[in-house]
Scaffold this motif. Sequence first.
Motif, PDB file in Angstrom:
ATOM      1  N   VAL A  34      46.856  13.748  37.077  1.00  0.00           N
ATOM      2  CA  VAL A  34      46.100  13.206  35.939  1.00  0.00           C
ATOM      3  C   VAL A  34      46.901  13.281  34.647  1.00  0.00           C
ATOM      4  CG1 VAL A  34      44.058  13.568  34.482  1.00  0.00           C
ATOM      5  CG2 VAL A  34      43.871  13.774  36.958  1.00  0.00           C
ATOM      6  N   GLU A  35      47.444  14.442  34.348  1.00  0.00           N
ATOM      7  CA  GLU A  35      48.148  14.634  33.080  1.00  0.00           C
ATOM      8  C   GLU A  35      49.453  13.844  33.018  1.00  0.00           C
ATOM      9  OE1 GLU A  35      48.212  15.619  29.317  1.00  0.00           O
ATOM     10  OE2 GLU A  35      46.562  16.162  30.645  1.00  0.00           O
ATOM     11  N   LEU A  36      50.222  13.862  34.092  1.00  0.00           N
ATOM     12  CA  LEU A  36      51.533  13.216  34.076  1.00  0.00           C
ATOM     13  C   LEU A  36      51.448  11.698  33.994  1.00  0.00           C
ATOM     14  CD1 LEU A  36      53.406  15.443  36.669  1.00  0.00           C
ATOM     15  CD2 LEU A  36      53.533  15.533  34.174  1.00  0.00           C
ATOM     16  N   THR A  37      50.410  11.103  34.547  1.00  0.00           N
ATOM     17  CA  THR A  37      50.289   9.641  34.542  1.00  0.00           C
ATOM     18  C   THR A  37      49.567   9.094  33.311  1.00  0.00           C
ATOM     19  OG1 THR A  37      48.279   9.783  35.882  1.00  0.00           O
ATOM     20  CG2 THR A  37      50.376   9.434  37.052  1.00  0.00           C
ATOM     21  N   ARG A  38      49.144   9.977  32.435  1.00  0.00           N
ATOM     22  CA  ARG A  38      48.397   9.550  31.247  1.00  0.00           C
ATOM     23  C   ARG A  38      49.122   8.451  30.471  1.00  0.00           C
ATOM     24  NH1 ARG A  38      45.962  14.018  27.635  1.00  0.00           N
ATOM     25  NH2 ARG A  38      44.528  13.859  29.356  1.00  0.00           N
ATOM     26  N   TYR A  39      50.443   8.531  30.344  1.00  0.00           N
ATOM     27  CA  TYR A  39      51.195   7.578  29.518  1.00  0.00           C
ATOM     28  C   TYR A  39      52.016   6.593  30.339  1.00  0.00           C
ATOM     29  CZ  TYR A  39      49.814  10.963  26.050  1.00  0.00           C
ATOM     30  OH  TYR A  39      49.075  11.808  25.255  1.00  0.00           O
ATOM     31  N   THR A  40      51.907   6.639  31.657  1.00  0.00           N
ATOM     32  CA  THR A  40      52.654   5.682  32.480  1.00  0.00           C
ATOM     33  C   THR A  40      51.670   4.729  33.147  1.00  0.00           C
ATOM     34  OG1 THR A  40      52.754   7.303  34.287  1.00  0.00           O
ATOM     35  CG2 THR A  40      54.662   7.178  32.814  1.00  0.00           C
ATOM     36  N   THR A  41      51.064   5.143  34.227  1.00  0.00           N
ATOM     37  CA  THR A  41      50.116   4.266  34.911  1.00  0.00           C
ATOM     38  C   THR A  41      48.741   4.293  34.253  1.00  0.00           C
ATOM     39  OG1 THR A  41      49.464   6.000  36.465  1.00  0.00           O
ATOM     40  CG2 THR A  41      51.297   4.557  37.119  1.00  0.00           C
ATOM     41  N   GLY A  42      48.502   5.283  33.390  1.00  0.00           N
ATOM     42  CA  GLY A  42      47.229   5.377  32.679  1.00  0.00           C
ATOM     43  C   GLY A  42      46.161   6.150  33.428  1.00  0.00           C
ATOM     44  N   ARG A  43      46.417   6.452  34.695  1.00  0.00           N
ATOM     45  CA  ARG A  43      45.471   7.204  35.509  1.00  0.00           C
ATOM     46  C   ARG A  43      46.177   7.627  36.789  1.00  0.00           C
ATOM     47  NH1 ARG A  43      44.085   4.194  39.836  1.00  0.00           N
ATOM     48  NH2 ARG A  43      44.306   1.949  39.684  1.00  0.00           N
ATOM     49  N   LEU A 133      60.734   3.027  25.797  1.00  0.00           N
ATOM     50  CA  LEU A 133      59.463   2.618  25.228  1.00  0.00           C
ATOM     51  C   LEU A 133      58.487   3.760  25.512  1.00  0.00           C
ATOM     52  CD1 LEU A 133      57.848  -0.842  25.507  1.00  0.00           C
ATOM     53  CD2 LEU A 133      56.499   1.197  25.902  1.00  0.00           C
ATOM     54  N   ILE A 134      57.987   4.379  24.449  1.00  0.00           N
ATOM     55  CA  ILE A 134      57.185   5.600  24.599  1.00  0.00           C
ATOM     56  C   ILE A 134      55.911   5.462  23.784  1.00  0.00           C
ATOM     57  CG2 ILE A 134      57.158   8.092  24.245  1.00  0.00           C
ATOM     58  CD1 ILE A 134      60.278   7.961  24.351  1.00  0.00           C
ATOM     59  N   PHE A 135      54.768   5.758  24.397  1.00  0.00           N
ATOM     60  CA  PHE A 135      53.520   5.747  23.643  1.00  0.00           C
ATOM     61  C   PHE A 135      53.512   6.932  22.689  1.00  0.00           C
ATOM     62  CE2 PHE A 135      52.228   3.174  27.359  1.00  0.00           C
ATOM     63  CZ  PHE A 135      51.963   2.013  26.657  1.00  0.00           C
ATOM     64  N   GLU A 136      53.021   6.691  21.501  1.00  0.00           N
ATOM     65  CA  GLU A 136      53.144   7.648  20.402  1.00  0.00           C
ATOM     66  C   GLU A 136      52.643   9.047  20.752  1.00  0.00           C
ATOM     67  OE1 GLU A 136      52.460   7.788  15.614  1.00  0.00           O
ATOM     68  OE2 GLU A 136      51.340   6.312  16.775  1.00  0.00           O
ATOM     69  N   ARG A 151      67.419   7.287  19.088  1.00  0.00           N
ATOM     70  CA  ARG A 151      66.886   7.300  17.723  1.00  0.00           C
ATOM     71  C   ARG A 151      65.669   6.389  17.625  1.00  0.00           C
ATOM     72  NH1 ARG A 151      72.772   6.728  15.870  1.00  0.00           N
ATOM     73  NH2 ARG A 151      73.415   8.906  15.794  1.00  0.00           N
ATOM     74  N   PHE A 152      64.644   6.887  16.929  1.00  0.00           N
ATOM     75  CA  PHE A 152      63.466   6.058  16.696  1.00  0.00           C
ATOM     76  C   PHE A 152      63.888   4.810  15.941  1.00  0.00           C
ATOM     77  CE2 PHE A 152      60.146   4.727  13.735  1.00  0.00           C
ATOM     78  CZ  PHE A 152      59.206   4.295  14.656  1.00  0.00           C
ATOM     79  N   GLU A 153      63.435   3.656  16.460  1.00  0.00           N
ATOM     80  CA  GLU A 153      63.809   2.386  15.838  1.00  0.00           C
ATOM     81  C   GLU A 153      62.615   1.687  15.194  1.00  0.00           C
ATOM     82  OE1 GLU A 153      66.916  -0.334  17.560  1.00  0.00           O
ATOM     83  OE2 GLU A 153      65.090  -1.481  18.017  1.00  0.00           O
ATOM     84  N   LYS A 154      61.504   1.586  15.950  1.00  0.00           N
ATOM     85  CA  LYS A 154      60.358   0.866  15.402  1.00  0.00           C
ATOM     86  C   LYS A 154      59.115   1.142  16.243  1.00  0.00           C
ATOM     87  CE  LYS A 154      61.313  -3.361  18.023  1.00  0.00           C
ATOM     88  NZ  LYS A 154      61.594  -4.781  17.947  1.00  0.00           N
ATOM     89  N   ARG A 155      57.992   0.749  15.688  1.00  0.00           N
ATOM     90  CA  ARG A 155      56.711   0.778  16.403  1.00  0.00           C
ATOM     91  C   ARG A 155      56.382  -0.653  16.816  1.00  0.00           C
ATOM     92  NH1 ARG A 155      54.091   5.583  15.326  1.00  0.00           N
ATOM     93  NH2 ARG A 155      55.020   6.751  13.630  1.00  0.00           N
ATOM     94  N   MET A 156      55.639  -0.756  17.897  1.00  0.00           N
ATOM     95  CA  MET A 156      55.210  -2.075  18.332  1.00  0.00           C
ATOM     96  C   MET A 156      53.922  -1.950  19.132  1.00  0.00           C
ATOM     97  SD  MET A 156      57.750  -3.000  21.533  1.00  0.00           S
ATOM     98  CE  MET A 156      56.761  -4.368  22.083  1.00  0.00           C
ATOM     99  N   LEU A 157      53.187  -3.011  19.204  1.00  0.00           N
ATOM    100  CA  LEU A 157      52.002  -3.053  20.040  1.00  0.00           C
ATOM    101  C   LEU A 157      52.449  -3.451  21.436  1.00  0.00           C
ATOM    102  CD1 LEU A 157      48.962  -2.646  19.820  1.00  0.00           C
ATOM    103  CD2 LEU A 157      48.729  -5.104  19.506  1.00  0.00           C
ATOM    104  N   LYS A 161      48.397  -0.951  23.004  1.00  0.00           N
ATOM    105  CA  LYS A 161      48.537   0.408  22.481  1.00  0.00           C
ATOM    106  C   LYS A 161      49.747   0.472  21.573  1.00  0.00           C
ATOM    107  CE  LYS A 161      47.134   2.481  26.821  1.00  0.00           C
ATOM    108  NZ  LYS A 161      47.642   3.297  27.900  1.00  0.00           N
ATOM    109  N   GLU A 162      49.690   1.405  20.640  1.00  0.00           N
ATOM    110  CA  GLU A 162      50.823   1.652  19.755  1.00  0.00           C
ATOM    111  C   GLU A 162      51.934   2.328  20.548  1.00  0.00           C
ATOM    112  OE1 GLU A 162      52.649   1.993  15.808  1.00  0.00           O
ATOM    113  OE2 GLU A 162      50.886   0.911  16.479  1.00  0.00           O
ATOM    114  N   ALA A 163      53.099   1.704  20.565  1.00  0.00           N
ATOM    115  CA  ALA A 163      54.257   2.260  21.265  1.00  0.00           C
ATOM    116  C   ALA A 163      55.403   2.429  20.277  1.00  0.00           C
ATOM    117  CB  ALA A 163      54.680   1.348  22.409  1.00  0.00           C
ATOM    118  N   MET A 164      56.325   3.279  20.647  1.00  0.00           N
ATOM    119  CA  MET A 164      57.502   3.535  19.833  1.00  0.00           C
ATOM    120  C   MET A 164      58.735   3.149  20.640  1.00  0.00           C
ATOM    121  SD  MET A 164      56.316   7.234  18.385  1.00  0.00           S
ATOM    122  CE  MET A 164      57.450   7.324  17.017  1.00  0.00           C
TER     123      MET A 164
END
Length: 184
Positions: A34-43, A133-136, A151-157, A161-164
Amino acid sequence: MSYQVPVQVVTSRLQLDKVSIDDWPELHKYYSDVELTRYTTGRPLNEGESWRIVAALIGHWEIHNYGPYTVKLKDSGTVVGVIGLWYPGDWPEPEIMWSLLPGFTGKGYGREAALAVRDMAAEYLPELHLISLIFEQNHPSRMLAEAVGARFEKRMLFRDKEAMIYRHISSRDSRKGDAGENTN
């Protein structure tokens, strides 16, 4: 099939092998968490869903002639996770992706493998400009990106979801860490 990049990369502690369906039972431990997939598959995924994800990782190699590696401890063959090059159809640019299994975070394996992949890509695919590409809210992934010099470059949708976007600096510009040894 002959690939542009090595199907195996070896570091001081790790062996990175082109993903194989034989890796699926171990990788399911990641995809069902559950925890590890929170930001990849979402579930968390069931066995059939995680099998299809591993099949997609394998297929990525067939489409792009490069892809993710199953990361194993060199001395025991224990699966640590998946780290490698990733560029599915809806991604903004090719990336270095990482997913570590439960119990293998915080030991430097992600950093060691990501640096080896970055250096391999600089040698074999210098035309690629790599991101992650990493969710904030994914603080561990952001910390790993920074630990390998991205290095952080920008944010994008991205996918609503807001991604970095973190930009990886080529190993030619920044020689840090365990570069690894490439073997075919």
